[in-house]
Design a protein around this motif. Structure first.
Motif, PDB file in Angstrom:
ATOM      1  N   SER A   2     117.496 103.740 -78.927  1.00 42.61           N
ATOM      2  CA  SER A   2     117.442 102.478 -78.100  1.00 42.61           C
ATOM      3  C   SER A   2     118.581 101.406 -78.204  1.00 42.61           C
ATOM      4  CB  SER A   2     116.025 101.849 -78.815  1.00 42.61           C
ATOM      5  OG  SER A   2     116.252 101.428 -80.142  1.00 42.61           O
ATOM      6  N   ASP A  18     116.149  97.138 -84.070  1.00 37.62           N
ATOM      7  CA  ASP A  18     115.916  96.591 -82.478  1.00 37.62           C
ATOM      8  C   ASP A  18     114.599  97.054 -82.380  1.00 37.62           C
ATOM      9  OD1 ASP A  18     116.543  99.104 -82.123  1.00 37.62           O
ATOM     10  OD2 ASP A  18     117.362  98.712 -80.345  1.00 37.62           O
ATOM     11  N   ASP A  69     115.467  93.396 -75.967  1.00 36.81           N
ATOM     12  CA  ASP A  69     114.523  94.128 -75.168  1.00 36.81           C
ATOM     13  C   ASP A  69     113.292  93.759 -75.420  1.00 36.81           C
ATOM     14  OD1 ASP A  69     116.514  95.160 -73.886  1.00 36.81           O
ATOM     15  OD2 ASP A  69     116.581  97.021 -75.119  1.00 36.81           O
ATOM     16  N   GLY A  91     111.437  94.345 -78.102  1.00 33.33           N
ATOM     17  CA  GLY A  91     110.627  95.526 -78.777  1.00 33.33           C
ATOM     18  C   GLY A  91     110.681  95.312 -80.141  1.00 33.33           C
ATOM     19  N   LYS A 101     119.287  87.558 -79.653  1.00 33.34           N
ATOM     20  CA  LYS A 101     118.924  87.805 -78.307  1.00 33.34           C
ATOM     21  C   LYS A 101     120.144  89.015 -77.953  1.00 33.34           C
ATOM     22  CE  LYS A 101     114.997  85.821 -77.302  1.00 33.34           C
ATOM     23  NZ  LYS A 101     113.626  86.489 -77.318  1.00 33.34           N
ATOM     24  N   THR A 102     121.154  88.774 -78.194  1.00 32.47           N
ATOM     25  CA  THR A 102     122.262  89.751 -77.738  1.00 32.47           C
ATOM     26  C   THR A 102     122.930  90.162 -78.755  1.00 32.47           C
ATOM     27  OG1 THR A 102     123.943  88.140 -77.731  1.00 32.47           O
ATOM     28  CG2 THR A 102     122.558  88.145 -75.663  1.00 32.47           C
TER      29      THR A 102
END
Length: 336
Positions: free
Chosen positions: A140, A230, A267, A269, A289-290
């Motif tokens: 992922s 993640d 994402d 998740g 977030k990134t």
């Protein structure tokens, strides 16, 4: 009139700019820190068995310690007792950590806080540290995985640079769990990280469980579990869940582990509640977030993890019942 008013405004503006410039500093100079407070109850039922419990409600929220734990001490000779408090950190909501400069002790007497010069709180920075990096290598992450490996290697370098005595290991997970044992050789660790390849699924809980095993066998003064993922677990053994892991981290008196976590939440998740729950004993969790934001969190956590204190409270052997404990406050002066 307007001239003087405008001049006053201009002077105030210039003063504010000067203050910000001085406060922000530059280079590697120490930055202004802050004052923090810890509150605790102290009792000593026989005169030789001192105990401490922290007051979480009144203690500054930046203080990271296991508030559910009672810290037990010991008698020192025929006159004194000491209580040691391990894995003590000061971390704000932006994951900045603080270096202790001084601690001032107070005791509540007759309804007022009185400065205490006879009973003191000393502090030492732990130099001997063991760290296990639990690293997600699931598919992922996609092309970002190579960047995460670089962040991991930068993290390894930073921790080894900051502490004189370091052992570190790696547990990596996808559809299976692999590991590199604790070592003092940073280059071996970085070579191992560079060779990691991605796989399916997320065997997070089994990986954390193995990381705890590795730290349990270490004799370091400070032990840290650092998790990056993640996603959420979807492949671990049925009997290994978050409550089981948390119990292992928090309840064993023979070894104390601080746990930290980064959940890359781009994402959506990541189960933030799970990772927050797993961050115990003075640890914390962050959810960038990134991939670019994750870099800063890795950097901050490398400093936080290596900057851990042990506190020692010294007091006499006066008998103090548990149901009427002494109320103590400590003001901590810090820098960043």
């Amino acid at each position: 009139m307007n001239f003087f008013k405008n001049s006053a405004i201009l002077r105030a503006f210039l003063l504010a700019v000067t203050f910000v410039a001085v406060s922000c500093g530059g280079g590697n100079d120490p930055q202004p820190g802050g004052d923090f407070e810890i509150y605790l109850d102290f009792w000593n039922t026989t005169g030789r068995n001192p105990e401490i419990r922290f007051d979480e409600i009144n203690t500054s929220r930046e203080i990271k310690i296991d508030f559910s734990k009672t810290f037990e001490g010991r008698a020192e000779g025929s006159s004194f007792t000491t209580v040691e408090i391990d894995n003590f950190r000061i971390i704000d909501q932006n994951q900045n950590n603080y270096n202790i400069e001084n601690i001032t002790a107070y005791e509540l007497r007759d309804g007022a806080w009185k400065k205490d010069i006879e009973f003191t709180m000393d502090f030492t920075q732990s130099e001997d540290i063991s760290v296990v990096l639990v690293l997600d290598r699931s598919e992922s992450l996609g092309e970002d995985f190579s960047t995460i490996k670089q962040y991991a290697n930068d993290f390894i370098d930073k921790v080894f640079d900051d502490r004189s005595v370091v052992q570190m290991g790696v547990v990596d997970f996808a559809d299976d769990v692999r590991s590199h044992p604790l070592t003092t050789n940073r280059e071996d660790l970085k070579t191992y990280v560079n060779g990691l390849t991605q796989g399916k699924f997320t065997t997070l809980y089994d990986a954390v469980d193995l990381g705890i095993d590795m730290l349990q066998d270490s004799d370091s003064q400070s032990k840290v579990l650092f998790v990056f993922t993640d996603g959420s677990d979807n492949n671990s053994s049925p009997n290994v869940n978050v409550d089981y892991l948390l119990n292992r981290i928090k309840s064993n008196k023979d070894y104390t582990i601080s746990s930290f976590a980064i959940g890359l939440d781009g994402d959506g998740g990541v189960d933030q509640s799970i990772l927050t729950k797993l961050s115990g004993n003075g640890g914390s969790a962050s959810f960038p977030k990134t991939i670019a934001q994750a870099k800063g969190v890795f950097e901050k956590f490398s400093k936080v993890i290596s900057n851990v204190y042990s506190l020692e409270y010294l007091r006499n052997q006066q008998v103090i019942p548990r149901n009427t404990p002494a109320k103590l406050k400590f003001e901590i002066q810090t820098i960043r």
